[in-house]
Design an enzyme around this catalytic site. Structure first.
Site, PDB file in Angstrom:
ATOM      1  N   ARG A  49     -10.051   3.290  -4.627  1.00 58.49           N
ATOM      2  CA  ARG A  49      -9.444   2.190  -5.379  1.00 58.49           C
ATOM      3  C   ARG A  49     -10.288   2.037  -6.645  1.00 58.49           C
ATOM      4  NH1 ARG A  49     -10.004   0.175   0.050  1.00 58.49           N
ATOM      5  NH2 ARG A  49      -7.969  -0.147   1.010  1.00 58.49           N
ATOM      6  N   LYS A  73     -12.347  -2.813   0.870  1.00 60.77           N
ATOM      7  CA  LYS A  73     -11.846  -4.167   1.142  1.00 60.77           C
ATOM      8  C   LYS A  73     -12.541  -4.739   2.369  1.00 60.77           C
ATOM      9  CE  LYS A  73      -7.183  -4.054  -0.766  1.00 60.77           C
ATOM     10  NZ  LYS A  73      -5.755  -4.045  -0.424  1.00 60.77           N
ATOM     11  N   HIS A 145      -4.565   3.734  -9.401  1.00 60.76           N
ATOM     12  CA  HIS A 145      -4.074   3.786  -8.021  1.00 60.76           C
ATOM     13  C   HIS A 145      -3.158   4.992  -7.791  1.00 60.76           C
ATOM     14  CE1 HIS A 145      -4.849   1.179  -4.643  1.00 60.76           C
ATOM     15  NE2 HIS A 145      -3.639   1.429  -4.172  1.00 60.76           N
ATOM     16  N   ARG A 148      -4.988   7.638  -6.102  1.00 64.26           N
ATOM     17  CA  ARG A 148      -5.153   7.363  -4.669  1.00 64.26           C
ATOM     18  C   ARG A 148      -3.899   7.810  -3.902  1.00 64.26           C
ATOM     19  NH1 ARG A 148      -8.149   4.122  -1.099  1.00 64.26           N
ATOM     20  NH2 ARG A 148      -6.941   2.745   0.248  1.00 64.26           N
ATOM     21  N   HIS A 171      -8.003   2.395   5.367  1.00 60.16           N
ATOM     22  CA  HIS A 171      -6.952   1.515   5.885  1.00 60.16           C
ATOM     23  C   HIS A 171      -7.340   1.029   7.268  1.00 60.16           C
ATOM     24  CE1 HIS A 171      -3.648   3.582   3.237  1.00 60.16           C
ATOM     25  NE2 HIS A 171      -4.297   2.647   2.584  1.00 60.16           N
ATOM     26  N   TYR A 180       2.767   7.364   3.709  1.00 60.33           N
ATOM     27  CA  TYR A 180       2.661   8.687   3.083  1.00 60.33           C
ATOM     28  C   TYR A 180       3.408   9.754   3.872  1.00 60.33           C
ATOM     29  CZ  TYR A 180      -0.661   6.324   0.145  1.00 60.33           C
ATOM     30  OH  TYR A 180      -1.228   5.440  -0.740  1.00 60.33           O
TER      31      TYR A 180
END
Length: 196
Positions: A49, A73, A145, A148, A171, A180
């Site tokens: 990110r 995150k 992004h 990514r 994630h 994806y």
């Protein structure tokens, strides 16, 4: 009353040849170009990110082992392998550019710096990518992004394990990574209609 679940929009990604053109776009005769190439290589090689990229420190890199420690995150840390091409450009940047920039004790460990020796901003990364896309006449709206999304899409298209991609992207849920696989289905359908 529960609102209806809206389908997720498929993320926009670049083809492998578009990624290659973008990676080759920075002017390597200019120190800023060397920095930009290292940033783009790392964005694509690790699926970072933009906030993770700008938050990287020199200490988070282990060039000998070829990994980078990323804080994502929720302050979660993960180790991501770095490809040999990205490693090469990071080493060039560290040796020939970063060491020659103005040095501030406050930013001594920040990996990517601007011309003034201060941390590069998220906005600046976005502007760099936008100007390079214009330079190669890429008629797509892209952002950091997009690298990514391209990273994840190309891994899955290449047959990578979904769990491995989930870990590299950071994630917390596999369902986030599963988008994806839908992209891959779209790619397969397009390939079928194009070639069959």
């Amino acid at each position: 009353i529960q609102s209806p679940k809206l389908g997720r929009a498929l993320p926009k990604f670049l083809t492998e040849s578009e990624v290659e053109k973008l990676l080759a776009a920075p002017d390597l005769s200019d120190p800023v170009g060397l920095r930009d190439r290292a940033m783009l290589e790392l964005l694509y090689a690790c699926g970072l990110r933009v906030s993770e990229l700008t938050g990287l420190t020199v200490g988070s890199l282990n060039l000998r082992q070829g990994v980078v420690r990323v804080t994502g995150k929720g302050n979660k840390e993960r180790l991501i392998p770095i490809g040999s091409e990205a490693l090469k450009h990071i080493e060039i940047y560290l040796e020939h550019v970063r060491n020659k920039l103005p040095q501030y004790p406050k930013f001594s460990d920040v990996l990517f710096l601007n011309r003034n020796g201060k941390p590069i901003s998220r906005v600046m990364v976005f502007l760099v990518i936008k100007s390079l896309a214009e330079k190669i006449s890429l008629n797509k709206s892209i952002s950091p992004h997009t690298f990514r999304h391209s990273f994840a899409t190309h891994l899955i298209e290449g047959g990578a394990d979904l769990r491995a991609v989930q870990q590299m992207l950071g994630h917390s849920s596999i369902t986030t990574t599963e988008i994806y696989t839908h992209l891959d289905q779209q790619y397969l359908k397009e390939s079928l209609s194009l070639h069959h």
